[in-house]
Design a protein around this motif. Structure first.
Motif, short mmCIF file in Angstrom:
data_model
loop_
_atom_site.label_atom_id
_atom_site.label_comp_id
_atom_site.label_asym_id
_atom_site.label_seq_id
_atom_site.Cartn_x
_atom_site.Cartn_y
_atom_site.Cartn_z
N THR A 180 -3.79 0.22 -10.02
CA THR A 180 -3.52 1.28 -9.05
C THR A 180 -3.75 0.84 -7.62
O THR A 180 -3.52 1.59 -6.69
N PHE A 181 -4.23 -0.40 -7.43
CA PHE A 181 -4.61 -0.82 -6.09
C PHE A 181 -3.46 -0.68 -5.10
O PHE A 181 -3.64 -0.20 -3.99
N SER A 182 -2.25 -1.07 -5.55
CA SER A 182 -1.12 -1.03 -4.62
C SER A 182 -0.65 0.40 -4.35
O SER A 182 0.06 0.64 -3.38
N SER A 183 -1.04 1.35 -5.20
CA SER A 183 -0.64 2.73 -4.93
C SER A 183 -1.71 3.49 -4.14
O SER A 183 -1.63 4.70 -3.96
N SER A 225 0.84 -1.19 0.00
CA SER A 225 0.00 0.00 0.00
C SER A 225 0.88 1.25 0.00
O SER A 225 2.07 1.18 0.27
N ALA A 226 0.27 2.37 -0.28
CA ALA A 226 1.01 3.62 -0.38
C ALA A 226 0.77 4.47 0.85
O ALA A 226 -0.18 4.24 1.61
N PHE A 227 1.62 5.47 1.04
CA PHE A 227 1.49 6.38 2.17
C PHE A 227 0.41 7.42 1.90
O PHE A 227 -0.37 7.78 2.77
N LEU A 277 -14.59 4.30 12.36
CA LEU A 277 -13.50 3.39 12.01
C LEU A 277 -12.22 4.01 12.54
O LEU A 277 -12.14 5.24 12.63
N PRO A 278 -11.22 3.20 12.88
CA PRO A 278 -9.99 3.78 13.41
C PRO A 278 -9.44 4.85 12.47
O PRO A 278 -9.27 4.59 11.28
N GLU A 279 -9.21 6.02 12.97
CA GLU A 279 -8.64 7.15 12.23
C GLU A 279 -9.54 7.68 11.13
O GLU A 279 -9.15 8.56 10.37
N ARG A 280 -10.72 7.13 10.99
CA ARG A 280 -11.60 7.56 9.88
C ARG A 280 -13.01 7.85 10.38
O ARG A 280 -13.98 7.52 9.70
N THR A 281 -13.14 8.39 11.59
CA THR A 281 -14.47 8.64 12.14
C THR A 281 -14.99 9.99 11.68
O THR A 281 -14.32 11.00 11.81
N HIS A 282 -16.18 9.96 11.11
CA HIS A 282 -16.82 11.23 10.72
C HIS A 282 -18.31 10.97 10.51
O HIS A 282 -18.72 9.83 10.29
N PRO A 283 -19.12 12.03 10.55
CA PRO A 283 -20.54 11.82 10.28
C PRO A 283 -20.72 11.36 8.83
O PRO A 283 -19.90 11.69 7.98
N LYS A 328 -3.80 2.27 2.62
CA LYS A 328 -4.46 1.12 3.24
C LYS A 328 -5.97 1.38 3.44
O LYS A 328 -6.81 0.54 3.18
N TYR A 329 -6.27 2.59 3.90
CA TYR A 329 -7.67 2.95 4.14
C TYR A 329 -8.46 3.00 2.85
O TYR A 329 -9.60 2.57 2.76
N SER A 330 -7.77 3.53 1.83
CA SER A 330 -8.41 3.64 0.53
C SER A 330 -8.66 2.25 -0.05
O SER A 330 -9.69 2.00 -0.68
N GLN A 331 -7.71 1.35 0.18
CA GLN A 331 -7.87 -0.03 -0.28
C GLN A 331 -9.08 -0.68 0.38
O GLN A 331 -9.90 -1.33 -0.26
#
Lengths: 366, 394
Positions: free
Chosen positions: B139-142, B95-97, B365-371, B145-148
């Protein structure tokens, strides 16, 4: 003894709601005497803004009746859990009806349901649950605070709810509930709900049930959700619910009378005032025609120009600023949002315990 | 008495709430296949293969006929479900940064639509299809992780085969109905319904009258659930007599109530309300009266309800209104409730409140919490109040 079964006539020891208006609403226990701060029994008199009420005099009246006090009148209401929530003595922060409604419905609580709750707190939610489960249901409620536990247990007893509730002085985070595999629903309102979550799953019936956790802070929610998913709980949903209250009242709205007017406006008048006299008579005539009966006035040509000068400075009859338009208004029925309202109470996280879910920890020792 | 809710296995002819991802639908278990999805991609599922399994079980859709896209259901054990979830984890993938190297030129997916369809038709499982899609995404590997994870979840919604069959409880029915089309329940959002249930103070064994129209019987079903067999629910209706029977094809039926609970429900035409007699014996031991109008009547009509109810039992009656009008899409109006507010206030209504609820769901979700990005703009207005004794009755 009012919460267990409805009755129409007020009896001694009933809890009643004294309602003056939406901000002045009080819960009273109908007793002859009450302990004062010196521990002596004195006649029970409630001092309100509208005068004193001898509480014992309510016995025999019917719920919904009007009581006249020295300077105002109130009503006696039957204590519904919603009114109790508004008037109960606070020992902790409490849940209000908006959240309570959501919790009870989404935990699928109904007649005969068995519910586990922690902590008991001030018993706001407990009363609503006890109303909904009825005499065939049961509530197991635990609080780790001894005084709160004692106060709540006493309150349930006085409200005639003793048969359908069991109170525990217990820390469910470490010990869980003394009952397992009996609950249809579990509600958690704890500072660290994730510690109690495995115990909550244990309390739920083997063929499944619901769990809800209430937390004011998102960090608590985050941790709880993660654990819920890893325990195999399904449909993990977090939501916020708030009530927007509207004040309904009649109010006056000014009406502007708009009629087309082709006469020159102020600027044009000013400009023409500085121009040649040749144009002036026309202007004066203009003003003349707008003033009723001015034709009958016996004014000389020079006076007419004076008149136009006055008109220029202050009295040009404009359709917008005439006296008539200003006084016109109509009454409209309107609903105003409140200037301030609750913006956050807490996050409610719900999940479903599927049937056959393996139980996370062994049954705790009672 | 056996509580119908305690019957915990799916049986033939019973109603269920079908869930696939966030999709919720109220349906009946029959021998006929259940059609799911849009025309081109629709599949038929034999829900009858779930009979005998406990409510709330998770099933895998298993293809029985490739060409006709017919599926049957296989109940999964707890271990199988958790394995299923594990397969989705993308922990070992590269995964990418961040997304600086991600180009959206529409050429990243090497598989064509036809190839994916062919893969599905060849009997590949949903997970295999998802794996093929991610493997063929250049592009999956680029992606991060969250986007994947988001990508896999998105594909999962379309190709996954896990479904849950729930017991139809009032909250799931309310949500399924609102989800399927708010119009079908006159824009009565579940949270508004729940507020209504609280403020009506309905409890097991109480006596309630309801005017419920245009909600597919949702309010009636919810009240009946809260009342239980010991209660009494009078369904006041207007219009054709036949209308009342439509309730038996709606939320009331879907609740799978037993006969005892059903017998608590009776019907009364609104024109017959004046005939309701005051009970002769003293009311001290009877239950609290209630009138709930979950739908707005014209200001003159509900007063009839109130007056007659008052005659029957004069104390602390509560009256509720959910602003709805079945015929018009712009039904979430508050003006009629404002008028009703004034009218009721002049006729012994106290403790009156006009309100609406605001509901927002969050992604946690971890690090991805939003309404959630979308929320409902309105779920109806609610007027609550308490009717006090008439002055002369004191």
């Amino acid at each position: 003894m009012t919460f267990d079964k409805f009755h129409k006539i007020i009896k001694e020891c009933d809890t009643v709601i004294l309602y003056f208006n939406n901000t002045q609403t009080y819960a009273l226990e109908v007793t002859k005497t009450v302990k004062n701060r010196h521990g002596q029994q004195v006649p029970h008199v409630f001092q309100s803004m509208y005068g004193a009420l001898k509480v014992e005099s309510l016995v025999g009246l019917q719920f919904g009746c009007r009581v006249q006090l020295a300077t105002g009148a109130g009503y006696i209401f039957y204590p519904t859990p919603e009114l109790w929530t508004l008037t109960l003595p606070h020992r902790t922060q409490i849940l209000y009806t908006t959240d309570i409604s959501m919790v009870i419905a989404r935990l699928n609580i109904g007649p005969g349901s068995v519910v586990c709750e922690a902590g008991t707190g001030s018993g706001s939610l407990s009363h609503a649950i006890l109303r909904t489960v009825g005499p065939t249901g049961h509530l197991h409620t635990a609080d780790f605070h001894e005084q709160r536990w004692l106060a709540a247990a006493d309150e349930f007893k006085r409200h005639g709810l003793n048969d359908r509730v069991t109170t525990y002085w217990r820390d469910v985070c470490t010990l869980g509930w003394p009952v397992t595999e009996v609950a249809d629903a579990v509600f958690l309102d704890l500072p660290r709900p994730w510690l109690a979550l495995p115990h909550a799953v244990n309390a739920v019936k083997l063929n499944g049930g619901r769990i809800c956790s209430f937390s004011p802070c998102i960090e608590q929610v985050s941790r709880t959700c993660e654990l819920m998913r890893s325990l195999g709980l399904q449909n993990v949903t977090t939501l916020e619910v708030l009530t927007r209250e509207l004040q309904v009242l009649h109010s006056d709205m000014p009406v502007i009378d708009i009629t087309p007017d082709d006469r020159p406006n102020l600027k044009e008048l000013e400009m023409s005032a500085g121009e040649s006299d040749a144009k002036r008579p026309k202007l004066s005539a203009d003003i003349e025609s707008s003033q009723e009966g001015s034709e009958d006035c016996n004014v000389t040509e020079s006076e007419k120009s004076d008149l136009s000068a006055i008109a220029l400075t202050k009295e040009v009859p404009s359709p917008i600023f005439n006296g008539e338009g200003r006084t016109k208004s109509k009454s409209i029925l309107s609903a105003y949002p409140k200037l301030t309202q609750a913006g956050h109470t807490g996050y409610l996280t719900f999940c479903i315990v599927p049937p056959g879910l393996p139980r996370p920890v062994s049954t705790p020792v009672v | 008495m056996e509580d119908p809710c305690s019957i915990s296995t799916i049986s033939d002819g019973c109603w269920v709430v079908f869930q696939k991802g966030t999709y919720l639908k109220l349906t009946k278990i029959t021998q006929k296949p259940y059609m799911l999805g849009k025309r081109r991609e629709s599949v038929s599922i034999h829900l009858s293969s779930a009979i005998g399994q406990p409510y709330g079980s998770t099933f895998q859709m298993v293809c029985s006929n490739d060409k006709k896209r017919i599926y049957y259901l296989q109940c999964l054990t707890w271990e199988e479900i958790s394995n299923y979830d594990l397969k989705r984890e993308t922990a070992n993938e590269a995964s990418a940064f961040d997304n600086r190297n991600l180009l959206g030129d529409g050429s990243s997916q090497k598989l064509t639509m036809e190839e994916i369809m062919a893969l599905k038709k060849s009997g590949a499982s949903g997970e295999e299809v998802i794996q093929a899609i991610t493997a063929n995404s250049t592009t999956f590997s680029s992606k991060t992780k969250y986007s994947q994870q988001k990508y896999v979840d998105k594909k999962g919604k379309k190709h996954a085969e896990l479904i849950v069959i729930h017991k139809p409880t009032i909250d799931l029915i309310a949500e399924a109905m609102f989800f399927q089309g708010p119009r079908t329940v006159s824009y009565l959002r579940p949270d508004s319904l729940y507020q209504l249930l609280s403020y009506s103070n309905v409890y097991p064994g109480s006596r309630v009258a309801v005017y419920d129209s245009g909600t597919q019987g949702l309010v009636t079903a919810a009240l009946l659930h809260r009342l239980g067999a010991a209660g009494r629910l009078v369904h006041v209706y207007a219009g054709e007599k036949a209308l009342k029977y439509t309730y038996f094809t709606s939320a009331v039926t879907a609740m799978n109530f037993d006969d005892d609970t059903f017998s608590a429900l009776s019907f009364l035409h609104i024109n017959r309300l004046h005939k309701v007699k005051k009970p002769e014996k003293t009311l001290d031991t009877t239950l609290e009266p209630l009138v709930i109008d979950p739908r707005l009547l014209r200001p003159d009509a509900p007063m009839d309800v109130t007056d007659n109810g008052t005659q029957e039992q004069p104390h602390g009656k509560r009256k509720h209104d959910q602003d709805e009008k079945a015929d018009k899409p712009c039904a979430r109006r508050k003006a009629p409730l404002m008028e009703l507010y004034m009218e009721l206030k002049n006729h012994g209504g106290r403790c009156m409140h006009l309100s609406e609820t605001w509901l927002r769901e969050l992604q946690v979700l971890p690090e991805r919490t939003h309404p959630l990005v979308n929320m409902s703009g309105g779920g109806g207005f609610l007027l609550t109040g308490t009717k006090v004794c008439d002055e002369d009755q004191k």
